[in-house]
Enzyme design. Structure first.
Site, PDB file in Angstrom:
ATOM      1  CG  HIS A  62      -1.825  -1.052   1.129  1.00 21.36           C
ATOM      2  ND1 HIS A  62      -3.057  -0.803   0.645  1.00 21.36           N
ATOM      3  CD2 HIS A  62      -2.418  -2.203   1.505  1.00 21.36           C
ATOM      4  CE1 HIS A  62      -3.776  -1.724   0.512  1.00 21.36           C
ATOM      5  NE2 HIS A  62      -3.427  -2.456   1.082  1.00 21.36           N
ATOM      6  CB  SER A  95     -11.047 -18.434 -18.780  1.00 19.68           C
ATOM      7  OG  SER A  95     -10.633 -19.157 -18.208  1.00 19.68           O
ATOM      8  N   GLY A 150      -7.688 -13.696  -6.260  1.00 25.86           N
ATOM      9  CA  GLY A 150      -9.018 -13.518  -4.836  1.00 25.86           C
ATOM     10  C   GLY A 150      -7.591 -13.809  -3.592  1.00 25.86           C
ATOM     11  CB  ALA A 151      -4.392 -15.934  -3.489  1.00 28.88           C
ATOM     12  CB  SER A 154      -0.902  -9.670  -8.485  1.00 31.14           C
ATOM     13  OG  SER A 154      -0.744  -8.991  -7.509  1.00 31.14           O
ATOM     14  CB  SER A 155      -5.451 -14.017 -10.358  1.00 35.91           C
ATOM     15  OG  SER A 155      -6.013 -12.902  -9.524  1.00 35.91           O
ATOM     16  CB  SER A 156      -6.289  -8.746 -11.760  1.00 36.41           C
ATOM     17  OG  SER A 156      -5.788  -7.961 -10.989  1.00 36.41           O
ATOM     18  CG  ASP A 200      -0.447  -5.643  -7.850  1.00 31.22           C
ATOM     19  OD1 ASP A 200       0.513  -5.736  -7.336  1.00 31.22           O
ATOM     20  OD2 ASP A 200      -1.505  -5.662  -7.580  1.00 31.22           O
ATOM     21  CE1 TYR A 252      -5.367  -1.778  -3.445  1.00 30.60           C
ATOM     22  CE2 TYR A 252      -5.675  -0.017  -4.265  1.00 30.60           C
ATOM     23  CZ  TYR A 252      -4.861  -0.212  -4.237  1.00 30.60           C
ATOM     24  OH  TYR A 252      -3.494  -0.700  -4.720  1.00 30.60           O
TER      25      TYR A 252
END
Length: 410
Positions: A62, A95, A150-151, A154-156, A200, A252
């Site tokens: 952050h 996907s 969601g873990a 940084s999947s996005s 990220d 956030y």
């Protein structure tokens, strides 16, 4: 490039699956798998295959939206993409982790808020490229993600960076790794509606194997720092608490706005500009809810510099207490931890980890723990037992090593 935040956010994350490797033994298998998947779902042969990794942040959480410092690494878990350019303006997205359907969009109709599923992330990159002066067309894109959603890994960003890397090659854009990261961040800010900093995407696009990335988010410079815990007899474990977080849910954004408000009250361009010596007076001058945010950002930036000095001197074990201090700050000042992440940290340290902390945006997600080789089994068992005793879902626990950033595989 000029980037401006905007509205809109997807209603769900890109993917949900268990972590898997991207090492030499698995790469050929994964490349073949996405080629076959592309042929079955979209038809034909892809022009190439690309990968972009998730990340864990060693320290510097952050701080990126306050123009501060961070120290992430890319992890072996990656999103793989088989892609082929199209000349008809169609964007077809499929996907392995999806519902079996192909999303079909027209590139000229893309705009923030127009896509509200996982497809907002790749579509947003195509929109961001055009918005930033790179006239690109359509493509067939077939994804297989090995980054848990969601873990806090940084999947996005992995999804965005793999699309940007593929488009860079397919359309011969000449983008460097930092450009790829900034396009991906622009997509997440303005198209997906998540007001994240660039950490990220920089980690996913710019990392190298065996090294951490010392990132200055004001100048967008990144320096590779040696980080080989296994050579020092240590392991970096990820504990996925299974508590899913969604950075687009407003929490956030509230933190970012709080930091910006505090900087404005203090007459600063960003909290990065507050010297440590002025911190006590600054905190006293602010409302309590802003003062604690300022204290975290200033002390966290100092922890990044401390960590860099330790790694440059070869003292990887010395990183442990820095991790734990960072978690205490996230828990007590920034208040982005949760009972599961706190329990994972406490159980890991009690079982022999040198230090541990929440990694990622918070409100769930994952913990990292720096563990001596001889204590990995004990730490794993201790955390698993603690979760079971508390009635929590069993955590996912796996080691990670510093891995390469976005790249073409075929």
């Amino acid at each position: 490039m000029n980037f401006h935040p905007g509205p809109g956010r997807p209603q769900d994350g890109p993917f949900d699956l268990s972590p898997a490797g991207d090492g030499p033994d698995s790469r050929g298998t994964v490349v073949g798998s996405v080629q076959d998947g592309f042929a079955a779902a979209l038809g034909g042969v892809p022009d190439g295959v690309w990968a972009a990794p998730g990340r864990v942040n060693l320290i510097g959480e952050h701080t990126d939206y306050s123009e501060g410092f961070a120290l992430p690494i890319a992890i072996p878990q990656a999103t793989f993409l088989a892609a082929a350019a199209r000349d008809d303006g169609l964007l077809r997205l499929h996907s392995t982790q999806g519902d079996g359907r192909t999303t079909v969009l027209r590139t000229e109709e893309l705009k923030p808020g127009a896509v509200t599923t996982w497809a907002a992330y790749p579509a947003g990159v195509v929109w961001a490229l055009n918005e930033s002066g790179y006239p690109v067309g359509g493509a067939d894109l077939y994804f297989d993600s090995h980054v848990p959603t969601g873990a806090g890994l940084s999947s996005s960003a992995a999804l965005e960076c793999v699309v940007a890397a593929a488009y860079n090659d397919l359309y011969e854009l000449g983008l460097g790794p930092v450009d790829i990261a900034l396009v991906a961040q622009h997509a997440e800010n303005a198209f997906a509606g998540v007001p994240c900093g660039a950490m990220d995407q920089m980690a996913s696009a710019c990392s190298t194997a065996g090294r951490a990335l010392h990132l200055d988010t004001r100048s967008m410079t990144a320096i590779s720092i040696p980080f080989d815990p296994e050579q020092a007899g240590l392991h970096l474990l990820v504990v996925d608490t299974r508590v899913k977080h969604d950075l687009g849910d407003g929490a956030y954004a509230a933190l970012r706005h709080g930091c910006e408000a505090a900087a404005g009250h203090l007459g600063l361009g960003a909290l990065r500009d507050l010297p440590a010596a002025r911190l006590p007076d600054a905190v006293r001058s602010l409302p309590a809810d802003l003062g604690r945010l300022v204290r975290h950002v200033v002390t966290e930036n100092a922890r990044v510099e401390q960590a860099v000095a330790l790694l440059n001197s070869g003292d990887i074990a010395g990183l442990g207490p820095v991790l734990s201090a960072g978690h205490a700050s996230l828990r007590d000042d920034y208040r982005t931890s949760c009972p599961e992440t706190d329990l994972a940290v406490d159980a890991a340290v009690a079982a022999g980890a040198l230090g541990a902390r929440m990694t990622g945006g918070g409100f769930g997600g994952s913990v990292i723990a720096l563990v001596p080789g001889g204590r990995v089994a004990a730490v794993t068992e201790a955390v698993t037992t603690a979760f079971r005793s508390a009635g929590y879902a069993a955590p996912g626990i796996f080691p990670v090593v510093p891995s390469p950033g976005a790249r073409r595989l075929l």
